[in-house]
Design a protein around this motif. Sequence first.
Motif, PDB file in Angstrom:
ATOM      1  N   ARG A   1       0.839  -1.212   0.000  1.00 54.30           N
ATOM      2  CA  ARG A   1       0.000   0.000   0.000  1.00 54.30           C
ATOM      3  C   ARG A   1       0.868   1.254   0.000  1.00 54.30           C
ATOM      4  NH1 ARG A   1      -3.428  -3.145   3.233  1.00 54.30           N
ATOM      5  NH2 ARG A   1      -2.427  -2.474   5.138  1.00 54.30           N
ATOM      6  N   LEU A   2       1.911   1.246   0.809  1.00 47.97           N
ATOM      7  CA  LEU A   2       2.811   2.396   0.875  1.00 47.97           C
ATOM      8  C   LEU A   2       3.472   2.630  -0.478  1.00 47.97           C
ATOM      9  CD1 LEU A   2       4.176   4.560   2.645  1.00 47.97           C
ATOM     10  CD2 LEU A   2       5.947   2.869   3.140  1.00 47.97           C
ATOM     11  N   LYS A   3       3.918   1.559  -1.085  1.00 50.32           N
ATOM     12  CA  LYS A   3       4.584   1.667  -2.378  1.00 50.32           C
ATOM     13  C   LYS A   3       3.606   2.165  -3.453  1.00 50.32           C
ATOM     14  CE  LYS A   3       8.107  -0.807  -4.804  1.00 50.32           C
ATOM     15  NZ  LYS A   3       9.332  -1.124  -4.156  1.00 50.32           N
ATOM     16  N   GLN A   4       2.365   1.676  -3.413  1.00 55.04           N
ATOM     17  CA  GLN A   4       1.361   2.109  -4.379  1.00 55.04           C
ATOM     18  C   GLN A   4       1.029   3.585  -4.207  1.00 55.04           C
ATOM     19  OE1 GLN A   4      -1.880  -0.583  -3.757  1.00 55.04           O
ATOM     20  NE2 GLN A   4      -1.085  -2.084  -5.216  1.00 55.04           N
ATOM     21  N   SER A   5       0.908   4.028  -2.964  1.00 55.14           N
ATOM     22  CA  SER A   5       0.566   5.436  -2.742  1.00 55.14           C
ATOM     23  C   SER A   5       1.708   6.345  -3.169  1.00 55.14           C
ATOM     24  CB  SER A   5       0.181   5.689  -1.291  1.00 55.14           C
ATOM     25  OG  SER A   5       1.289   5.475  -0.451  1.00 55.14           O
ATOM     26  N   SER A   6       2.954   5.949  -2.902  1.00 53.49           N
ATOM     27  CA  SER A   6       4.076   6.786  -3.323  1.00 53.49           C
ATOM     28  C   SER A   6       4.253   6.739  -4.840  1.00 53.49           C
ATOM     29  CB  SER A   6       5.365   6.362  -2.623  1.00 53.49           C
ATOM     30  OG  SER A   6       5.764   5.081  -3.050  1.00 53.49           O
ATOM     31  N   ALA A   7       3.948   5.618  -5.463  1.00 54.57           N
ATOM     32  CA  ALA A   7       4.053   5.515  -6.922  1.00 54.57           C
ATOM     33  C   ALA A   7       2.985   6.366  -7.595  1.00 54.57           C
ATOM     34  CB  ALA A   7       3.928   4.066  -7.366  1.00 54.57           C
ATOM     35  N   ALA A   8       1.842   6.461  -6.986  1.00 48.52           N
ATOM     36  CA  ALA A   8       0.775   7.276  -7.563  1.00 48.52           C
ATOM     37  C   ALA A   8       1.140   8.758  -7.500  1.00 48.52           C
ATOM     38  CB  ALA A   8      -0.534   7.028  -6.823  1.00 48.52           C
ATOM     39  N   LYS A   9       1.884   9.154  -6.463  1.00 53.30           N
ATOM     40  CA  LYS A   9       2.265  10.561  -6.319  1.00 53.30           C
ATOM     41  C   LYS A   9       3.323  10.976  -7.330  1.00 53.30           C
ATOM     42  CE  LYS A   9       1.151  10.809  -1.442  1.00 53.30           C
ATOM     43  NZ  LYS A   9       1.665  10.871  -0.085  1.00 53.30           N
ATOM     44  N   ASP A  10       4.341  10.155  -7.481  1.00 48.00           N
ATOM     45  CA  ASP A  10       5.403  10.509  -8.420  1.00 48.00           C
ATOM     46  C   ASP A  10       5.613   9.355  -9.409  1.00 48.00           C
ATOM     47  OD1 ASP A  10       7.922  10.241  -5.814  1.00 48.00           O
ATOM     48  OD2 ASP A  10       6.634   8.723  -6.683  1.00 48.00           O
TER      49      ASP A  10
END
Length: 122
Positions: A46-55
Amino acid sequence: CEGTYRRSCEEVLRVLRDNTLPVMTILEVVIHDPLYKWSLSPQQARLKQSSAAKDFSPNPTNNPKQPQQQSFGKDAAERTLTRIKCKLQGFEDPTGEALGVEGQVDYLINEARSPTNLCKIF
């Protein structure tokens, strides 16, 4: 209550043991699924997905640790698959002897009732 539960567990285990090859084949497919990451916990994903969505970056080579994580994940998947295969063959007992269906179900029920294991839940 335990009589019905025990008989149900025994029957399910018999069916799983009788169909070990198809079950293991399906699980092996999951190991090789490129969409599933064995090396990430659900929180990390989830953390990786949220950070990937941002940048969002179209260049997938930004992460030099990716091959090492992939290898670690593959090893974890292989160990899990081996453990499942052992369980389907009846290897639950710490002595290393294969148990029959009734013995394995009895062992698992006793492990579930163990105060030590119940304490780990809380």
